[in-house]
Design an enzyme around this catalytic site. Structure first.
Site, PDB file in Angstrom:
ATOM      1  N   GLY A  28     -35.231 100.794  41.503  1.00 56.14           N
ATOM      2  CA  GLY A  28     -35.368 102.243  41.513  1.00 56.14           C
ATOM      3  C   GLY A  28     -36.706 102.745  42.002  1.00 56.14           C
ATOM      4  CB  SER A 141     -36.409 113.407  33.192  1.00 56.45           C
ATOM      5  OG  SER A 141     -35.181 114.013  33.524  1.00 56.45           O
ATOM      6  CE1 TYR A 168     -33.626 109.923  30.343  1.00 60.07           C
ATOM      7  CE2 TYR A 168     -32.951 112.158  30.887  1.00 60.07           C
ATOM      8  CZ  TYR A 168     -33.597 110.986  31.229  1.00 60.07           C
ATOM      9  OH  TYR A 168     -34.224 110.882  32.449  1.00 60.07           O
TER      10      TYR A 168
END
Length: 305
Positions: A28, A141, A168
């Site tokens: 990634g 994120s 998350y």
């Protein structure tokens, strides 16, 4: 919104003589960032849970690389890694992460996302700080906006029914609160090290796939995201920008395009909750208690006459 930059991989300056640790760099955006840094002359330590996959990734890179085992879901592994790495580190990139798995617990009993994405990197950073000379970059994120706050009564989802996406979001909010409080503490002791954060936008990576092959709604979400996703290489640009650009501490970099989904890096905003200094300080205190790792730096004593 801050101005979009013209930053590309070729904007990374020569890094000869610098040691950079990148967690989760076997795939990634971590692998993409490590590849660029090694090509620019840095000695890159690939800190990975699976050493064989780390070696496969290193074989695709030009420049000096070293693969070392690091399991961020195990405090003993983190301590061993930090103890064995007894050299100065110029940049630490806290990149590794897990996304929306079923309920799994770390070796120390933490919910996997909070334990890996936040607590693991919290412990690693503080253990390495005495040898860090330049910068700590933590990958968060846009998912941090899902979390309205942190449930300090049940950070590890032991009482309420587990929900993967809110968990998350909580871990990614913790990444930004950690960055803010780390920068405050570094400034307080007069350290030259700065803490920054980044997010990749919508990047086509394996994050979230490994645990979710049988979860239909997540397969659909991944499929839709892939249609609009950047490549790993483009997704890594905000991380590289946060690692090398002339920006202040506690900066947050992400793609500068529509909804921060793609595009050249820019400094971007964060939720109001992610800017809550009191929440950041409380999270830090709880994280020290859970990991047994504390901030190791002290202000230099004033010079005597």
């Amino acid at each position: 919104m801050f101005p979009v930059t013209t930053f590309t991989a070729s904007s990374v300056p020569p890094m000869t003589g610098r040691t950079i640790v990148v967690t989760g760099s076997n795939s990634g955006i971590g692998r993409a960032a490590a590849r660029v840094l090694a090509a620019r002359g840095a000695r890159v330590v690939l800190a990975v849970r699976d050493v064989d996959k780390g070696r496969e990734a290193a074989a695709t890179m030009t420049g000096e690389t070293e693969v070392r085992r690091l399991d961020l879901a195990d405090l003993a592994s983190i301590r061993a890694f930090a103890s064995d790495l007894d050299e100065p580190v110029d940049v630490l990139v806290n990149n590794a992460g897990v996304m929306v798995p079923p309920l799994v617990r770390t070796a120390d009993g933490f919910e996997l996302q909070f334990g890996t994405n936040h607590l693991g990197h919290f412990a690693l950073t503080n253990l390495l700080l005495p040898r860090l000379t330049g910068r700590v970059v933590t990958v968060s994120s846009n998912g941090h906006r899902v979390a309205r706050s942190l449930d300090f009564d049940d950070l590890n989802w032991e009482r309420k029914p587990y929900q993967a996406l809110p968990a998350y979001g909580q871990s990614k909010l913790a990444n930004l609160l950690f960055t803010a409080e780390l920068q405050r503490r570094l400034a307080d002791v007069g350290s030259p090290v700065i803490a920054t954060a980044a997010h990749p936008g919508i990047a086509s990576t394996n994050l979230g796939r490994a645990h979710n092959e049988r979860r239909r709604w997540l397969r659909l979400l991944v499929s839709l995201s892939d249609r609009f996703a950047q490549s790993d290489e483009d997704g890594a640009l905000p991380t590289l920008y946060a690692a090398v650009a002339d920006i202040p501490g506690n900066s947050y970099a992400g793609p500068g395009g529509f909804q921060e989904g793609r595009g050249a890096p820019a400094l971007v905003g964060r939720s109001a909750t992610a800017q809550d200094g009191e929440l950041a300080r409380r999270l830090w205190a709880v994280s020290e208690e859970l990991t047994g790792v504390t901030f190791p730096l002290r202000a230099a004593a004033p010079a005597s006459d």
